[in-house]
Design a protein around this motif. Structure first.
Motif, PDB file in Angstrom:
ATOM      1  N   ARG A 182      41.002 -15.118 -49.412  1.00 35.16           N
ATOM      2  CA  ARG A 182      40.915 -15.401 -50.851  1.00 35.16           C
ATOM      3  C   ARG A 182      40.538 -16.861 -51.091  1.00 35.16           C
ATOM      4  NH1 ARG A 182      43.108 -11.654 -54.278  1.00 35.16           N
ATOM      5  NH2 ARG A 182      43.441 -13.262 -55.845  1.00 35.16           N
ATOM      6  N   GLU A 183      41.154 -17.757 -50.309  1.00 37.58           N
ATOM      7  CA  GLU A 183      40.846 -19.177 -50.451  1.00 37.58           C
ATOM      8  C   GLU A 183      39.379 -19.451 -50.136  1.00 37.58           C
ATOM      9  OE1 GLU A 183      43.654 -21.049 -47.880  1.00 37.58           O
ATOM     10  OE2 GLU A 183      45.261 -21.096 -49.398  1.00 37.58           O
ATOM     11  N   LYS A 184      38.873 -18.786 -49.098  1.00 34.65           N
ATOM     12  CA  LYS A 184      37.473 -18.981 -48.718  1.00 34.65           C
ATOM     13  C   LYS A 184      36.540 -18.509 -49.823  1.00 34.65           C
ATOM     14  CE  LYS A 184      34.217 -20.097 -45.804  1.00 34.65           C
ATOM     15  NZ  LYS A 184      34.044 -21.483 -45.338  1.00 34.65           N
ATOM     16  N   LYS A 223      49.382 -11.496 -49.387  1.00 37.85           N
ATOM     17  CA  LYS A 223      49.916 -12.231 -48.239  1.00 37.85           C
ATOM     18  C   LYS A 223      49.058 -12.101 -46.987  1.00 37.85           C
ATOM     19  CE  LYS A 223      54.751 -12.210 -49.731  1.00 37.85           C
ATOM     20  NZ  LYS A 223      56.139 -11.773 -49.407  1.00 37.85           N
ATOM     21  N   ASP A 224      48.451 -10.930 -46.792  1.00 37.97           N
ATOM     22  CA  ASP A 224      47.666 -10.714 -45.573  1.00 37.97           C
ATOM     23  C   ASP A 224      46.248 -11.260 -45.674  1.00 37.97           C
ATOM     24  OD1 ASP A 224      47.347  -8.692 -47.541  1.00 37.97           O
ATOM     25  OD2 ASP A 224      46.234  -7.477 -46.109  1.00 37.97           O
ATOM     26  N   LEU A 225      45.838 -11.657 -46.887  1.00 37.39           N
ATOM     27  CA  LEU A 225      44.454 -12.115 -47.075  1.00 37.39           C
ATOM     28  C   LEU A 225      44.385 -13.465 -47.796  1.00 37.39           C
ATOM     29  CD1 LEU A 225      42.871  -8.673 -48.090  1.00 37.39           C
ATOM     30  CD2 LEU A 225      42.515  -9.890 -45.930  1.00 37.39           C
ATOM     31  N   ILE A 226      45.390 -14.294 -47.599  1.00 40.05           N
ATOM     32  CA  ILE A 226      45.436 -15.600 -48.276  1.00 40.05           C
ATOM     33  C   ILE A 226      44.230 -16.462 -47.900  1.00 40.05           C
ATOM     34  CG2 ILE A 226      46.662 -17.803 -48.417  1.00 40.05           C
ATOM     35  CD1 ILE A 226      49.282 -16.263 -48.264  1.00 40.05           C
ATOM     36  N   GLY A 267      41.847  -5.281 -46.565  1.00 39.84           N
ATOM     37  CA  GLY A 267      42.298  -5.400 -45.181  1.00 39.84           C
ATOM     38  C   GLY A 267      42.912  -4.087 -44.738  1.00 39.84           C
ATOM     39  N   LYS A 268      44.110  -4.171 -44.133  1.00 41.33           N
ATOM     40  CA  LYS A 268      44.794  -2.964 -43.667  1.00 41.33           C
ATOM     41  C   LYS A 268      46.157  -2.795 -44.324  1.00 41.33           C
ATOM     42  CE  LYS A 268      43.737  -0.374 -40.856  1.00 41.33           C
ATOM     43  NZ  LYS A 268      43.039   0.933 -41.002  1.00 41.33           N
TER      44      LYS A 268
END
Length: 206
Positions: free
Chosen positions: A20-22, A14-17, A66-67
Motif C-alpha cells: 500500500r505504501e509503495k 496488515k499483510d499488505l502495508i 494477497g492471501k
C-alpha cells in the motif's frame, strides 16, 4: 487545463502495508492523489457511508489482493463479506475503472495466509470475480507492483478520461461567465426564431 486524479487504494491491511505504501508513493510521484482505508476505521460500520462517498469522488480504483480475506461483516445482508470485497463491489457498481493486482502466493509468508477455511473459499471466489473481464496483474515484489501500477494508471488515464480535479485559479472565471451569458442570449434568440417560424407555418395551414 491539467487534471489531477484521485485514486482509491483498496486491500486488506496488515499483510499488505508495504504494498500500500509503495502504491501510495507511486501515485504521489505521478502528482496524483492517493486515498484509502488508512483514513477510516474499517471495523466501524458507520464509516461505510464515508467510504462510499470517498469512492464516489475517486477517479480510479486500485485493488491489491494477497492471501488474506480480511475483516468481515458480522451481520446484515453482507454477513461474511469482507470490507475489501464490499469496496470492490461498490466501485464496480458506480462504474469506476478498476485496476487489479494479485500477489504471487510463492512470495507470501505463512503468517500472511488465510487460516479460516470459509474465508479462504470466499477469497478464491473474490479473486475469480475480480479477474473476470479485465487483465489482472500479478506481482512478486513491492518494486514490481510499483512499476505495474505506474504503467497501468498511465494507460488507463489515456484510455478512460475521468472528471478529475482542476485548480480553481486555472480557470478564467470572467471569460467563462461571459461565454455563458452569450450562449444564453443566443439560445433565447433561437427560441424566438423558432416561435416565429412555428407561427408562420400555422398561419399558412388552410
Amino acid at each position: 487545463m491539467e487534471k489531477k486524479y484521485q485514486i482509491f487504494i483498496s486491500s486488506t491491511y496488515k499483510d499488505l502495508i508495504k504494498e500500500r505504501e509503495k502504491v501510495r508513493d507511486v501515485i504521489l510521484s505521478m502528482y496524483q492523489f492517493p486515498i484509502g482505508m488508512e483514513m477510516f476505521s474499517a471495523a466501524d460500520e458507520e464509516q461505510w457511508e464515508i467510504i462510499k462517498d470517498t469512492i464516489d469522488s475517486s477517479d480510479y480504483y486500485v485493488l491489491i489482493i494477497g492471501k488474506r480475506y480480511g475483516s468481515v461483516f458480522d451481520d446484515g445482508p453482507e454477513k461474511g463479506m469482507s470490507y475489501t470485497e464490499k469496496e470492490y463491489h461498490y466501485a464496480k457498481s458506480v462504474g469506476i475503472p478498476i485496476l487489479v493486482y494479485i500477489k504471487d502466493e510463492k512470495t507470501i509468508t505463512a503468517d500472511n495466509v488465510e487460516k479460516d477455511a470459509k474465508k479462504m473459499k470466499r477469497l478464491d471466489s473474490f479473486i475469480a470475480e475480480a479477474k473476470k473481464g479485465r487483465e489482472a496483474k500479478w506481482f512478486s515484489s513491492v518494486d514490481q507492483l510499483g512499476t505495474e501500477v505506474t504503467l497501468s494508471l498511465h494507460k488507463e488515464m489515456d484510455r478512460k478520461k475521468r472528471p478529475g480535479w482542476i485548480r480553481g485559479d486555472s480557470i478564467d472565471i470572467e471569460k467563462s461567465l461571459s461565454e455563458i451569458v452569450e450562449l444564453s442570449k443566443r439560445n433565447r434568440e433561437l427560441e424566438e426564431e423558432n416561435r416565429i417560424l412555428h407561427n408562420a407555418i400555422s398561419e399558412r395551414k388552410p
